[in-house]
Design a protein around this motif. Structure first.
Motif, PDB file in Angstrom:
ATOM      1  N   GLU A   1       0.819  -1.216   0.000  1.00 36.53           N
ATOM      2  CA  GLU A   1       0.000   0.000   0.000  1.00 36.53           C
ATOM      3  C   GLU A   1       0.852   1.265   0.000  1.00 36.53           C
ATOM      4  N   HIS A   2       2.161   1.137   0.212  1.00 36.47           N
ATOM      5  CA  HIS A   2       3.041   2.306   0.253  1.00 36.47           C
ATOM      6  C   HIS A   2       3.280   2.848  -1.160  1.00 36.47           C
ATOM      7  N   SER A   3       3.446   4.152  -1.260  1.00 35.08           N
ATOM      8  CA  SER A   3       3.596   4.790  -2.572  1.00 35.08           C
ATOM      9  C   SER A   3       4.867   4.366  -3.297  1.00 35.08           C
ATOM     10  N   LYS A   4       5.870   3.891  -2.573  1.00 31.97           N
ATOM     11  CA  LYS A   4       7.113   3.466  -3.204  1.00 31.97           C
ATOM     12  C   LYS A   4       7.064   2.028  -3.717  1.00 31.97           C
ATOM     13  N   VAL A   5       5.938   1.343  -3.493  1.00 31.97           N
ATOM     14  CA  VAL A   5       5.818  -0.069  -3.874  1.00 31.97           C
ATOM     15  C   VAL A   5       4.799  -0.216  -4.997  1.00 31.97           C
ATOM     16  N   THR A   6       5.190  -0.931  -6.044  1.00 34.96           N
ATOM     17  CA  THR A   6       4.265  -1.249  -7.134  1.00 34.96           C
ATOM     18  C   THR A   6       4.228  -2.762  -7.331  1.00 34.96           C
ATOM     19  N   VAL A   7       3.088  -3.253  -7.796  1.00 34.00           N
ATOM     20  CA  VAL A   7       2.909  -4.685  -8.029  1.00 34.00           C
ATOM     21  C   VAL A   7       2.428  -4.884  -9.464  1.00 34.00           C
ATOM     22  N   HIS A   8       3.067  -5.809 -10.151  1.00 29.68           N
ATOM     23  CA  HIS A   8       2.713  -6.141 -11.530  1.00 29.68           C
ATOM     24  C   HIS A   8       2.408  -7.629 -11.607  1.00 29.68           C
ATOM     25  N   ARG A   9       1.743  -8.043 -12.686  1.00 30.95           N
ATOM     26  CA  ARG A   9       1.472  -9.463 -12.900  1.00 30.95           C
ATOM     27  C   ARG A   9       1.940  -9.831 -14.293  1.00 30.95           C
ATOM     28  N   ALA A  10       2.655 -10.941 -14.390  1.00 32.36           N
ATOM     29  CA  ALA A  10       3.215 -11.340 -15.677  1.00 32.36           C
ATOM     30  C   ALA A  10       3.572 -12.817 -15.641  1.00 32.36           C
ATOM     31  N   ALA A  11       3.629 -13.431 -16.834  1.00 31.90           N
ATOM     32  CA  ALA A  11       4.035 -14.830 -16.944  1.00 31.90           C
ATOM     33  C   ALA A  11       5.534 -14.970 -17.167  1.00 31.90           C
ATOM     34  N   THR A  12       6.150 -13.915 -17.699  1.00 31.19           N
ATOM     35  CA  THR A  12       7.588 -13.916 -17.934  1.00 31.19           C
ATOM     36  C   THR A  12       8.171 -12.602 -17.437  1.00 31.19           C
ATOM     37  N   VAL A  13       9.272 -12.682 -16.711  1.00 26.43           N
ATOM     38  CA  VAL A  13       9.899 -11.501 -16.122  1.00 26.43           C
ATOM     39  C   VAL A  13      11.395 -11.572 -16.388  1.00 26.43           C
ATOM     40  N   GLU A  14      11.943 -10.511 -17.010  1.00 29.20           N
ATOM     41  CA  GLU A  14      13.385 -10.402 -17.201  1.00 29.20           C
ATOM     42  C   GLU A  14      13.909  -9.323 -16.251  1.00 29.20           C
ATOM     43  N   LEU A  15      14.929  -9.679 -15.473  1.00 30.55           N
ATOM     44  CA  LEU A  15      15.526  -8.757 -14.509  1.00 30.55           C
ATOM     45  C   LEU A  15      17.003  -8.595 -14.816  1.00 30.55           C
ATOM     46  N   ALA A  16      17.449  -7.354 -14.817  1.00 32.29           N
ATOM     47  CA  ALA A  16      18.872  -7.069 -14.975  1.00 32.29           C
ATOM     48  C   ALA A  16      19.252  -5.960 -14.009  1.00 32.29           C
ATOM     49  N   ALA A  17      20.351  -6.153 -13.299  1.00 35.10           N
ATOM     50  CA  ALA A  17      20.896  -5.137 -12.394  1.00 35.10           C
ATOM     51  C   ALA A  17      22.325  -5.551 -12.075  1.00 35.10           C
ATOM     52  N   PRO A  18      23.265  -4.616 -12.104  1.00 34.11           N
ATOM     53  CA  PRO A  18      24.668  -4.988 -11.856  1.00 34.11           C
ATOM     54  C   PRO A  18      24.914  -5.355 -10.401  1.00 34.11           C
ATOM     55  N   GLY A  19      25.734  -6.387 -10.204  1.00 39.49           N
ATOM     56  CA  GLY A  19      26.163  -6.765  -8.864  1.00 39.49           C
ATOM     57  C   GLY A  19      25.113  -7.408  -7.990  1.00 39.49           C
ATOM     58  N   ILE A  20      24.033  -7.917  -8.587  1.00 39.07           N
ATOM     59  CA  ILE A  20      22.931  -8.507  -7.822  1.00 39.07           C
ATOM     60  C   ILE A  20      22.817  -9.994  -8.135  1.00 39.07           C
ATOM     61  N   THR A  21      22.691 -10.805  -7.085  1.00 40.65           N
ATOM     62  CA  THR A  21      22.452 -12.235  -7.213  1.00 40.65           C
ATOM     63  C   THR A  21      20.965 -12.514  -7.045  1.00 40.65           C
ATOM     64  N   GLY A  22      20.427 -13.398  -7.873  1.00 43.03           N
ATOM     65  CA  GLY A  22      19.053 -13.840  -7.707  1.00 43.03           C
ATOM     66  C   GLY A  22      18.994 -15.059  -6.806  1.00 43.03           C
ATOM     67  N   TYR A  23      18.057 -15.048  -5.854  1.00 39.64           N
ATOM     68  CA  TYR A  23      17.817 -16.189  -4.972  1.00 39.64           C
ATOM     69  C   TYR A  23      16.380 -16.652  -5.177  1.00 39.64           C
ATOM     70  N   ALA A  24      16.186 -17.969  -5.273  1.00 39.49           N
ATOM     71  CA  ALA A  24      14.833 -18.520  -5.378  1.00 39.49           C
ATOM     72  C   ALA A  24      14.659 -19.613  -4.341  1.00 39.49           C
ATOM     73  N   ASP A  25      13.558 -19.581  -3.611  1.00 41.81           N
ATOM     74  CA  ASP A  25      13.337 -20.489  -2.482  1.00 41.81           C
ATOM     75  C   ASP A  25      14.490 -20.402  -1.478  1.00 41.81           C
ATOM     76  N   GLY A  26      15.137 -19.237  -1.415  1.00 45.41           N
ATOM     77  CA  GLY A  26      16.258 -19.046  -0.508  1.00 45.41           C
ATOM     78  C   GLY A  26      17.580 -19.587  -1.008  1.00 45.41           C
ATOM     79  N   GLU A  27      17.588 -20.149  -2.229  1.00 47.17           N
ATOM     80  CA  GLU A  27      18.801 -20.741  -2.784  1.00 47.17           C
ATOM     81  C   GLU A  27      19.359 -19.854  -3.898  1.00 47.17           C
ATOM     82  N   PRO A  28      20.690 -19.675  -3.975  1.00 49.74           N
ATOM     83  CA  PRO A  28      21.259 -18.811  -5.007  1.00 49.74           C
ATOM     84  C   PRO A  28      21.109 -19.406  -6.400  1.00 49.74           C
ATOM     85  N   LEU A  29      20.599 -18.580  -7.332  1.00 44.90           N
ATOM     86  CA  LEU A  29      20.492 -18.999  -8.724  1.00 44.90           C
ATOM     87  C   LEU A  29      21.682 -18.528  -9.548  1.00 44.90           C
TER      88      LEU A  29
END
Length: 296
Positions: free
Chosen positions: A249-277
Protein backbone atom coordinates in the motif's frame (compact mmCIF):
# COMPACT_ATOMS: atom_id res chain seq x y z
CA UNK A 1 -0.01 -45.84 -8.23
CA UNK A 2 2.79 -48.02 -6.90
CA UNK A 3 2.67 -48.75 -3.18
CA UNK A 4 6.29 -47.65 -2.63
CA UNK A 5 6.73 -44.07 -1.40
CA UNK A 6 10.07 -42.28 -1.13
CA UNK A 7 10.83 -40.05 1.85
CA UNK A 8 13.33 -37.37 0.83
CA UNK A 9 14.81 -36.24 4.14
CA UNK A 10 17.01 -33.37 5.31
CA UNK A 11 18.10 -34.59 8.76
CA UNK A 12 19.41 -31.16 9.76
CA UNK A 13 16.33 -29.13 8.78
CA UNK A 14 14.85 -26.95 11.51
CA UNK A 15 17.81 -27.58 13.85
CA UNK A 16 17.39 -31.33 13.70
CA UNK A 17 13.62 -31.56 13.30
CA UNK A 18 14.03 -33.22 9.88
CA UNK A 19 15.37 -36.49 11.27
CA UNK A 20 12.66 -36.71 13.95
CA UNK A 21 9.90 -35.72 11.52
CA UNK A 22 10.68 -38.61 9.19
CA UNK A 23 9.48 -41.12 11.82
CA UNK A 24 5.81 -40.04 12.13
CA UNK A 25 5.63 -39.42 8.39
CA UNK A 26 6.88 -42.94 7.66
CA UNK A 27 4.54 -44.40 10.29
CA UNK A 28 1.50 -42.70 8.76
CA UNK A 29 2.38 -43.96 5.28
CA UNK A 30 3.00 -47.51 6.48
CA UNK A 31 -0.28 -47.49 8.43
CA UNK A 32 -2.01 -46.58 5.15
CA UNK A 33 -0.47 -49.63 3.47
CA UNK A 34 2.51 -48.07 1.70
CA UNK A 35 6.06 -49.30 1.78
CA UNK A 36 8.53 -46.52 2.53
CA UNK A 37 12.04 -45.96 1.26
CA UNK A 38 14.18 -43.13 2.68
CA UNK A 39 16.63 -41.00 0.70
CA UNK A 40 19.17 -38.90 2.60
CA UNK A 41 22.20 -38.16 0.43
CA UNK A 42 25.70 -37.18 1.52
CA UNK A 43 25.22 -33.62 0.20
CA UNK A 44 22.75 -31.67 -1.94
CA UNK A 45 24.11 -32.99 -5.23
CA UNK A 46 24.06 -36.59 -4.06
CA UNK A 47 20.60 -36.21 -2.51
CA UNK A 48 19.17 -34.78 -5.74
CA UNK A 49 20.70 -37.60 -7.78
CA UNK A 50 19.09 -40.15 -5.46
CA UNK A 51 15.72 -38.37 -5.62
CA UNK A 52 15.84 -38.29 -9.41
CA UNK A 53 16.70 -42.00 -9.46
CA UNK A 54 13.67 -42.74 -7.27
CA UNK A 55 11.42 -40.78 -9.65
CA UNK A 56 12.92 -42.55 -12.67
CA UNK A 57 12.33 -45.92 -10.95
CA UNK A 58 8.62 -45.13 -10.64
CA UNK A 59 8.14 -44.25 -6.96
CA UNK A 60 4.51 -43.56 -6.12
CA UNK A 61 5.37 -40.16 -4.61
CA UNK A 62 8.36 -38.20 -3.41
CA UNK A 63 7.72 -36.80 0.09
CA UNK A 64 10.06 -33.97 1.09
CA UNK A 65 10.74 -33.88 4.85
CA UNK A 66 12.51 -30.62 5.64
CA UNK A 67 12.32 -26.94 4.81
CA UNK A 68 12.15 -24.83 1.68
CA UNK A 69 15.71 -25.73 0.70
CA UNK A 70 14.87 -29.42 0.55
CA UNK A 71 11.57 -28.72 -1.23
CA UNK A 72 13.58 -26.72 -3.78
CA UNK A 73 15.77 -29.78 -4.37
CA UNK A 74 12.73 -32.04 -4.59
CA UNK A 75 11.17 -29.78 -7.22
CA UNK A 76 14.21 -30.33 -9.45
CA UNK A 77 13.44 -34.07 -9.32
CA UNK A 78 9.65 -34.07 -9.85
CA UNK A 79 8.84 -30.95 -11.92
CA UNK A 80 7.50 -31.87 -15.33
CA UNK A 81 6.94 -35.52 -14.34
CA UNK A 82 3.82 -37.37 -13.23
CA UNK A 83 5.35 -38.16 -9.83
CA UNK A 84 3.46 -36.28 -7.09
CA UNK A 85 5.25 -34.35 -4.35
CA UNK A 86 4.24 -34.48 -0.71
CA UNK A 87 5.60 -32.01 1.84
CA UNK A 88 6.30 -32.52 5.54
CA UNK A 89 7.37 -28.97 6.39
CA UNK A 90 9.71 -28.88 9.38
CA UNK A 91 12.30 -26.32 8.34
CA UNK A 92 12.87 -22.74 9.42
CA UNK A 93 10.83 -20.96 6.76
CA UNK A 94 8.35 -23.45 5.25
CA UNK A 95 6.98 -20.85 2.84
CA UNK A 96 6.09 -23.37 0.12
CA UNK A 97 3.88 -25.27 2.55
CA UNK A 98 2.33 -22.03 3.80
CA UNK A 99 1.39 -21.01 0.25
CA UNK A 100 -0.41 -24.31 -0.29
CA UNK A 101 -2.18 -24.48 3.07
CA UNK A 102 -0.19 -27.51 4.25
CA UNK A 103 0.68 -28.23 7.90
CA UNK A 104 3.79 -26.47 9.20
CA UNK A 105 6.01 -27.94 11.94
CA UNK A 106 3.49 -30.67 12.68
CA UNK A 107 5.06 -33.76 11.08
CA UNK A 108 2.45 -36.18 12.40
CA UNK A 109 -0.41 -34.15 10.88
CA UNK A 110 1.53 -33.64 7.65
CA UNK A 111 2.30 -37.35 7.40
CA UNK A 112 -1.35 -38.28 7.92
CA UNK A 113 -2.43 -35.72 5.33
CA UNK A 114 -0.01 -37.14 2.75
CA UNK A 115 -1.12 -40.71 3.46
CA UNK A 116 -4.84 -39.87 3.34
CA UNK A 117 -4.47 -37.71 0.22
CA UNK A 118 -2.55 -40.44 -1.63
CA UNK A 119 -5.24 -42.96 -0.69
CA UNK A 120 -7.94 -40.60 -1.92
CA UNK A 121 -5.90 -39.51 -4.96
CA UNK A 122 -6.22 -35.89 -3.86
CA UNK A 123 -3.48 -34.48 -6.05
CA UNK A 124 -3.51 -31.01 -7.60
CA UNK A 125 -1.45 -29.30 -10.29
CA UNK A 126 0.51 -26.27 -9.08
CA UNK A 127 2.52 -23.69 -11.00
CA UNK A 128 6.27 -23.32 -10.67
CA UNK A 129 8.73 -20.67 -11.69
CA UNK A 130 11.77 -21.49 -13.78
CA UNK A 131 14.88 -19.34 -13.94
CA UNK A 132 18.55 -20.00 -14.53
CA UNK A 133 17.81 -23.63 -15.31
CA UNK A 134 16.19 -24.17 -11.88
CA UNK A 135 12.60 -24.63 -10.78
CA UNK A 136 11.27 -22.65 -7.82
CA UNK A 137 8.06 -22.71 -5.85
CA UNK A 138 7.97 -19.52 -3.81
CA UNK A 139 9.81 -16.26 -4.59
CA UNK A 140 12.73 -15.17 -6.74
CA UNK A 141 14.37 -12.41 -4.68
CA UNK A 142 16.79 -9.77 -5.91
CA UNK A 143 18.17 -6.54 -4.52
CA UNK A 144 18.50 -5.58 -0.87
CA UNK A 145 17.22 -8.93 0.41
CA UNK A 146 19.54 -10.94 -1.82
CA UNK A 147 22.50 -8.77 -0.80
CA UNK A 148 21.69 -9.63 2.83
CA UNK A 149 21.70 -13.31 1.84
CA UNK A 150 25.05 -12.88 0.07
CA UNK A 151 26.63 -11.27 3.11
CA UNK A 152 25.10 -13.73 5.57
CA UNK A 153 26.31 -16.70 3.53
CA UNK A 154 29.87 -15.35 3.71
CA UNK A 155 29.76 -15.03 7.50
CA UNK A 156 30.93 -17.97 9.60
CA UNK A 157 29.68 -16.56 12.91
CA UNK A 158 27.26 -16.20 14.57
CA UNK A 159 25.28 -19.31 13.71
CA UNK A 160 21.68 -19.47 12.56
CA UNK A 161 19.35 -16.56 11.88
CA UNK A 162 21.44 -14.14 13.98
CA UNK A 163 24.06 -13.83 11.28
CA UNK A 164 21.43 -12.68 8.79
CA UNK A 165 20.24 -10.06 11.29
CA UNK A 166 23.83 -8.77 11.47
CA UNK A 167 24.12 -8.96 7.68
CA UNK A 168 20.99 -6.83 7.35
CA UNK A 169 22.44 -4.16 9.64
CA UNK A 170 25.65 -4.12 7.62
CA UNK A 171 23.77 -3.82 4.32
CA UNK A 172 21.62 -1.02 5.73
CA UNK A 173 24.78 0.91 6.60
CA UNK A 174 25.92 0.70 2.97
CA UNK A 175 22.45 0.85 1.47
CA UNK A 176 21.65 2.41 -1.88
CA UNK A 177 18.97 1.63 -4.50
CA UNK A 178 19.99 -0.41 -7.53
CA UNK A 179 19.48 0.43 -11.24
CA UNK A 180 17.16 -2.23 -12.68
CA UNK A 181 15.97 -3.06 -16.16
CA UNK A 182 12.67 -4.94 -15.89
CA UNK A 183 10.78 -6.47 -18.82
CA UNK A 184 7.36 -8.05 -18.32
CA UNK A 185 5.94 -10.45 -20.95
CA UNK A 186 8.16 -9.09 -23.75
CA UNK A 187 6.76 -5.61 -23.23
CA UNK A 188 8.50 -2.30 -22.78
CA UNK A 189 11.70 -2.21 -20.74
CA UNK A 190 11.27 -0.43 -17.42
CA UNK A 191 14.41 1.28 -16.17
CA UNK A 192 13.95 2.01 -12.47
CA UNK A 193 15.92 2.65 -9.30
CA UNK A 194 14.69 -0.01 -6.90
CA UNK A 195 15.48 -1.34 -3.44
CA UNK A 196 14.40 -4.84 -4.43
CA UNK A 197 12.36 -6.74 -6.98
CA UNK A 198 10.59 -9.96 -5.93
CA UNK A 199 9.00 -12.36 -8.42
CA UNK A 200 6.39 -14.39 -6.56
CA UNK A 201 4.86 -17.71 -7.53
CA UNK A 202 3.98 -17.99 -3.84
CA UNK A 203 3.26 -15.12 -1.51
CA UNK A 204 6.06 -15.30 1.08
CA UNK A 205 9.70 -15.91 1.77
CA UNK A 206 11.94 -15.85 4.82
CA UNK A 207 9.45 -17.64 7.05
CA UNK A 208 6.23 -15.71 6.44
CA UNK A 209 7.40 -12.39 4.99
CA UNK A 210 4.52 -11.75 2.57
CA UNK A 211 6.52 -9.89 -0.04
CA UNK A 212 4.03 -10.81 -2.82
CA UNK A 213 0.83 -11.06 -0.78
CA UNK A 214 -1.51 -11.55 -3.73
CA UNK A 215 0.48 -14.30 -5.46
CA UNK A 216 -1.50 -17.43 -6.32
CA UNK A 217 0.50 -20.55 -7.33
CA UNK A 218 -2.38 -21.82 -9.48
CA UNK A 219 -3.16 -18.82 -11.71
CA UNK A 220 -0.37 -19.09 -14.29
CA UNK A 221 1.11 -15.70 -13.41
CA UNK A 222 3.75 -14.21 -11.15
CA UNK A 223 3.12 -11.28 -8.85
CA UNK A 224 6.10 -8.93 -9.22
CA UNK A 225 6.69 -6.60 -6.26
CA UNK A 226 8.95 -3.62 -6.94
CA UNK A 227 10.09 -1.61 -3.92
CA UNK A 228 11.29 1.69 -5.35
CA UNK A 229 14.12 4.04 -4.46
CA UNK A 230 13.60 4.15 -0.70
CA UNK A 231 16.02 5.83 1.64
CA UNK A 232 17.17 3.98 4.73
CA UNK A 233 14.56 5.64 6.96
CA UNK A 234 11.71 4.77 4.59
CA UNK A 235 12.95 1.21 4.18
CA UNK A 236 13.05 0.75 7.96
CA UNK A 237 9.44 1.98 8.19
CA UNK A 238 8.13 -0.04 5.24
CA UNK A 239 9.96 -3.34 5.56
CA UNK A 240 8.38 -4.54 8.84
CA UNK A 241 4.97 -4.27 7.14
CA UNK A 242 5.97 -7.15 4.86
CA UNK A 243 4.85 -9.65 7.52
CA UNK A 244 1.26 -8.44 7.06
CA UNK A 245 1.59 -7.81 3.34
CA UNK A 246 0.54 -4.18 3.81
CA UNK A 247 3.82 -2.81 2.40
CA UNK A 248 2.20 -2.95 -1.04
CA UNK A 249 0.00 0.00 0.00
CA UNK A 250 3.04 2.31 0.25
CA UNK A 251 3.60 4.79 -2.57
CA UNK A 252 7.11 3.47 -3.20
CA UNK A 253 5.82 -0.07 -3.87
CA UNK A 254 4.26 -1.25 -7.13
CA UNK A 255 2.91 -4.69 -8.03
CA UNK A 256 2.71 -6.14 -11.53
CA UNK A 257 1.47 -9.46 -12.90
CA UNK A 258 3.22 -11.34 -15.68
CA UNK A 259 4.04 -14.83 -16.94
CA UNK A 260 7.59 -13.92 -17.93
CA UNK A 261 9.90 -11.50 -16.12
CA UNK A 262 13.39 -10.40 -17.20
CA UNK A 263 15.53 -8.76 -14.51
CA UNK A 264 18.87 -7.07 -14.97
CA UNK A 265 20.90 -5.14 -12.39
CA UNK A 266 24.67 -4.99 -11.86
CA UNK A 267 26.16 -6.76 -8.86
CA UNK A 268 22.93 -8.51 -7.82
CA UNK A 269 22.45 -12.23 -7.21
CA UNK A 270 19.05 -13.84 -7.71
CA UNK A 271 17.82 -16.19 -4.97
CA UNK A 272 14.83 -18.52 -5.38
CA UNK A 273 13.34 -20.49 -2.48
CA UNK A 274 16.26 -19.05 -0.51
CA UNK A 275 18.80 -20.74 -2.78
CA UNK A 276 21.26 -18.81 -5.01
CA UNK A 277 20.49 -19.00 -8.72
CA UNK A 278 23.31 -16.79 -9.96
CA UNK A 279 23.90 -13.18 -10.96
CA UNK A 280 21.37 -11.10 -12.83
CA UNK A 281 20.35 -10.85 -15.63
CA UNK A 282 17.84 -13.67 -15.18
CA UNK A 283 14.62 -14.51 -16.96
CA UNK A 284 11.86 -16.14 -14.92
CA UNK A 285 8.88 -17.82 -16.51
CA UNK A 286 5.79 -19.15 -14.79
CA UNK A 287 4.99 -22.71 -15.90
CA UNK A 288 1.35 -23.63 -15.20
CA UNK A 289 0.76 -26.99 -13.54
CA UNK A 290 4.46 -27.90 -13.54
CA UNK A 291 4.25 -30.03 -10.39
CA UNK A 292 1.66 -32.39 -8.89
CA UNK A 293 1.17 -31.72 -5.16
CA UNK A 294 -0.29 -34.17 -2.66
CA UNK A 295 -2.60 -31.99 -0.66
CA UNK A 296 -5.84 -31.28 1.13
Amino acid sequence: MTSEITLFVNPTAGRGRGAHAALPAASALRAAGYSVRTVLGQNAEDALARARAAVADGTGALVAVGGDGLVHLALQAVAGTRTPLGVVAVGTGNDFARALGLPVRDPAAAGRLVADALKGERIRDVDLGEAGGRWFGTVLASGFDSRVNDRGNRMRLPAGRAKYDLAMLAELAAFRPFPYRITLDDGAVREVEATLVAVGNGSSYGGGMRICPGADPTDGLFDVTVVGDCGRATLLRVFPRVYRGTHVEHSKVTVHRAATVELAAPGITGYADGEPLGPLPLTARCVPGAVRIVGP
